[in-house]
Design an enzyme around this catalytic site. Structure first.
Site, PDB file in Angstrom:
ATOM      1  N   HIS A 115       0.760  -1.251   0.000  1.00  0.00           N
ATOM      2  CA  HIS A 115       0.000   0.000   0.000  1.00  0.00           C
ATOM      3  C   HIS A 115       0.803   1.322   0.000  1.00  0.00           C
ATOM      4  O   HIS A 115       1.055   1.890  -1.040  1.00  0.00           O
ATOM      5  CB  HIS A 115      -0.975   0.022   1.167  1.00  0.00           C
ATOM      6  CG  HIS A 115      -1.983  -1.090   1.143  1.00  0.00           C
ATOM      7  ND1 HIS A 115      -2.781  -1.370   0.059  1.00  0.00           N
ATOM      8  CD2 HIS A 115      -2.316  -2.012   2.078  1.00  0.00           C
ATOM      9  CE1 HIS A 115      -3.558  -2.399   0.327  1.00  0.00           C
ATOM     10  NE2 HIS A 115      -3.291  -2.811   1.537  1.00  0.00           N
TER      11      HIS A 115
HETATM   12  C1  BDR Z   1      -4.389   1.748   3.791  1.00  0.00           C
HETATM   13  O1  BDR Z   1      -5.069   1.540   5.027  1.00  0.00           O
HETATM   14  C2  BDR Z   1      -4.153   1.369   6.067  1.00  0.00           C
HETATM   15  O2  BDR Z   1      -4.535   0.319   6.878  1.00  0.00           O
HETATM   16  C3  BDR Z   1      -2.802   1.181   5.429  1.00  0.00           C
HETATM   17  O3  BDR Z   1      -1.773   1.729   6.244  1.00  0.00           O
HETATM   18  C4  BDR Z   1      -2.939   1.915   4.143  1.00  0.00           C
HETATM   19  O4  BDR Z   1      -2.669   3.286   4.331  1.00  0.00           O
HETATM   20  C5  BDR Z   1      -4.722   0.612   2.862  1.00  0.00           C
HETATM   21  O5  BDR Z   1      -6.094   0.528   2.648  1.00  0.00           O
END
Ligand code: BDR
Ligand code: CA
Length: 327
Positions: free
Chosen positions: A257
């Site tokens: 991510h």
């Molecule tokens: C995003 O949500 C968070 O849990 C992660 O850090 C990332 O920024 C992914 O959906």
């Protein structure tokens, strides 16, 4: 070329921590300051995690500000089942930070703290929204806002419009936007000159696995080894989400991510972008609050630059080079 000066607003969070290491190792990015927001874990824990990563990389000179504890209009739902109780599983044995976080009142101080031309946000957008509510001119001081959030096209693992479904919601949305959809809507309506959005449709197209782990371990530096330790500690939710993609039973398959959004700052040539009008759903339950929809009639921002594809191998090389380059 001079490095791009950036402020980083985040909720570390394993993947935020990796994004921070990636940025610190990039010759093209100059992180000037950090702020944290309640999201993956409690905001104070986020601050501690951020400080531990900075100090690991020998960058205790970068200040960390503690921002909003919870979303504008909803209770905070954090994600210990994804990233561990501390939010940074695989990093629990890092030394306690030498530095203390600094306090900020987001609505008043964010403008001064986030004074760099580039703003990168990879958590719920609460800190930004609080400043905008108080000072609608704030977006004009930012040259470009990079966001990890949303999912304007179906993500490639399950073909869903998100990775997170709050209790009672009718559909999936991406976590950062679903956590604080009111804040996301305020940010997209605020008139930022340039927004680049890196959503799940791209972040789920480059997955971590045992081969990436081996490459990070092969750097043999403290940051690469730690990044591998963090990323290879895969939470229960990710085991379920990515289990079918494992090549061996203990293959640590997961998404990366936030570092993909940092890569859009560092190496935009790795991406194909489309520019679209975007609307954020911020309706009460049972709506899929937090969904990011391409909507030419009822948009919140008329022209968001959305990452559509990524050069997977090019990105992974960069990940290992940047993190492996930290002295
Ligand atoms: C995003 O949500 C968070 O849990 C992660 O850090 C990332 O920024 C992914 O959906
Ligand atoms: Ca995050």
């Amino acid at each position: 070329m001079a490095a791009l000066q950036a402020h980083y607003d985040c909720d570390p969070g394993q993947d935020d921590a990796i994004a921070l290491l990636y940025a610190l190792g990039s010759p093209k990015i100059d992180i000037r300051s950090l702020s944290v927001v309640g999201g993956n874990v409690d905001v104070r824990q986020c601050a501690k995690n951020a400080l531990q990563i900075l100090e690991l990389a020998g960058r205790g000179d970068i200040p960390v500000y503690t921002g909003a504890e919870k979303p504008l209009a909803r209770p905070l739902v954090s994600l210990p089942e994804v990233f561990g109780e501390t939010g940074m599983a695989g990093g629990e044995d890092l030394p306690l930070p030498q530095n203390a976080p600094r306090n900020m009142v987001p609505a008043q101080d964010f403008k001064t703290i986030a004074s760099a031309p580039i703003l990168v946000a990879t958590g719920p957008l609460t800190n930004l929204a609080l400043q905008i509510q108080n000072d609608p001119a704030f977006p004009q001081q930012i040259e470009e806002l990079f966001i990890m959030g949303g999912c304007p096209f179906p993500e490639p693992v399950w073909q869903r419009m998100g990775n997170y479904k709050p209790d009672g919601a009718s559909d999936y949305a991406e976590y950062n936007f679903a956590c604080d959809p009111e804040a996301a809507k305020i940010v997209f309506r605020a008139g930022f000159k340039k927004i680049t959005l890196v959503g799940l449709n791209v972040t789920r197209a480059v997955l971590y696995n045992s081969r990436v782990e081996a490459a990070l371990r092969g750097t043999k530096n403290v940051a690469g080894l730690r990044a591998a330790a963090i990323l290879s500690t895969v939470g229960e939710d990710d085991v379920q989400d990515y289990g079918p993609l494992r090549e061996t039973p203990d293959d640590p398959v997961r998404a990366l991510h936030d570092v993909i959004a940092m890569a859009a700052v560092d190496a935009p040539e790795l991406f194909e972008f489309v520019t679209v009008p975007l609307r954020i759903v911020a309706d009460p339950l049972p709506a899929p609050a937090g969904q990011s929809l391409i909507d030419a009639e009822n948009y919140d921002h008329p022209s968001v630059r959305v990452a559509k594809t990524i050069d997977r191998n090019g990105f992974l090389r960069r990940l290992v080079d940047n993190i492996g380059g930290i002295k």
